[in-house]
Write a protein that holds these residues in place. Structure first.
Motif, PDB file in Angstrom:
ATOM      1  N   LYS A   1       0.866  -1.170   0.000  1.00  0.00           N
ATOM      2  CA  LYS A   1       0.000   0.000   0.000  1.00  0.00           C
ATOM      3  C   LYS A   1       0.905   1.222   0.000  1.00  0.00           C
ATOM      4  N   CYS A   2       0.696   2.100  -0.959  1.00  0.00           N
ATOM      5  CA  CYS A   2       1.537   3.279  -1.140  1.00  0.00           C
ATOM      6  C   CYS A   2       0.985   4.455  -0.335  1.00  0.00           C
ATOM      7  N   ALA A   3       1.813   5.468  -0.165  1.00  0.00           N
ATOM      8  CA  ALA A   3       1.440   6.668   0.586  1.00  0.00           C
ATOM      9  C   ALA A   3       0.211   7.352  -0.020  1.00  0.00           C
ATOM     10  N   ASP A   4       0.001   7.216  -1.322  1.00  0.00           N
ATOM     11  CA  ASP A   4      -1.169   7.824  -1.965  1.00  0.00           C
ATOM     12  C   ASP A   4      -2.394   6.902  -1.937  1.00  0.00           C
ATOM     13  N   ASN A   5      -2.299   5.822  -1.144  1.00  0.00           N
ATOM     14  CA  ASN A   5      -3.356   4.819  -0.967  1.00  0.00           C
ATOM     15  C   ASN A   5      -3.578   3.926  -2.183  1.00  0.00           C
TER      16      ASN A   5
ATOM     17  N   THR B   1       6.533   2.651  -7.320  1.00  0.00           N
ATOM     18  CA  THR B   1       6.513   3.005  -5.904  1.00  0.00           C
ATOM     19  C   THR B   1       7.481   4.123  -5.527  1.00  0.00           C
ATOM     20  N   PHE B   2       8.390   4.503  -6.412  1.00  0.00           N
ATOM     21  CA  PHE B   2       9.440   5.456  -6.058  1.00  0.00           C
ATOM     22  C   PHE B   2       8.883   6.758  -5.476  1.00  0.00           C
TER      23      PHE B   2
ATOM     24  N   GLU C   1      14.297  -2.658  -1.440  1.00  0.00           N
ATOM     25  CA  GLU C   1      14.499  -1.912  -2.689  1.00  0.00           C
ATOM     26  C   GLU C   1      13.365  -0.909  -2.916  1.00  0.00           C
ATOM     27  N   HIS C   2      12.135  -1.354  -2.701  1.00  0.00           N
ATOM     28  CA  HIS C   2      10.998  -0.433  -2.858  1.00  0.00           C
ATOM     29  C   HIS C   2      11.093   0.709  -1.854  1.00  0.00           C
ATOM     30  N   SER C   3      11.360   0.380  -0.608  1.00  0.00           N
ATOM     31  CA  SER C   3      11.346   1.372   0.474  1.00  0.00           C
ATOM     32  C   SER C   3      12.453   2.404   0.368  1.00  0.00           C
ATOM     33  N   THR C   4      13.594   1.990  -0.157  1.00  0.00           N
ATOM     34  CA  THR C   4      14.728   2.911  -0.270  1.00  0.00           C
ATOM     35  C   THR C   4      14.768   3.641  -1.603  1.00  0.00           C
TER      36      THR C   4
ATOM     37  N   ARG D   1       6.285   6.593  -1.765  1.00  0.00           N
ATOM     38  CA  ARG D   1       6.749   6.139  -0.451  1.00  0.00           C
ATOM     39  C   ARG D   1       6.266   7.088   0.632  1.00  0.00           C
ATOM     40  N   PRO D   2       6.102   6.634   1.862  1.00  0.00           N
ATOM     41  CA  PRO D   2       6.430   5.308   2.398  1.00  0.00           C
ATOM     42  C   PRO D   2       5.409   4.246   1.972  1.00  0.00           C
ATOM     43  N   LEU D   3       5.841   3.012   2.095  1.00  0.00           N
ATOM     44  CA  LEU D   3       5.064   1.863   1.656  1.00  0.00           C
ATOM     45  C   LEU D   3       4.813   0.932   2.834  1.00  0.00           C
ATOM     46  N   LYS D   4       3.743   0.166   2.715  1.00  0.00           N
ATOM     47  CA  LYS D   4       3.445  -0.819   3.753  1.00  0.00           C
ATOM     48  C   LYS D   4       3.098  -2.144   3.084  1.00  0.00           C
TER      49      LYS D   4
END
Length: 104
Positions: free
Chosen positions: A10-14, A41-42, A30-33, A45-48
């Protein structure tokens, strides 16, 4: 034996991102950084991590990933919540011409 994972972030933009990998921990890092600037996803972020499913067969994992990508947001959310009854309801055909919906 190698394992494969289909996962939902789940991305920061929902929005949701669905992916496949053979190393879930590495891929989440890799996704998170922001390892890949061109990745969906770049900029989200942040991602869950919301969901993961392990497979022993890469073809089954690929099939499941493609299937999930075709699902509606509501079905993806039901999967994340583990609400399999809701997935079934959301999967039923609602067309007036469907045999279940034709008045007899």
């Amino acid at each position: 034996m190698l394992s494969y994972y289909v996962y939902i972030l789940k991305c920061a933009d929902n929005s949701y991102y669905i992916g496949i990998t053979n190393d879930l921990d590495r891929r989440i890092i890799e996704h998170s950084t922001g390892f890949n600037r061109n990745c969906y996803t770049f900029k989200r972020r942040p991602l869950k991590l919301e969901f993961q499913q392990e497979f022993n067969d890469v073809l089954e994992a690929i099939y499941f990933e493609k299937k999930l990508k075709g699902w509606t947001r509501a079905k993806k959310e039901a999967l994340v919540k583990g609400d399999f009854d809701r997935i079934k309801i959301l999967s039923e055909c609602k067309n007036e011409t469907h045999h279940k919906n034709i008045s007899k």
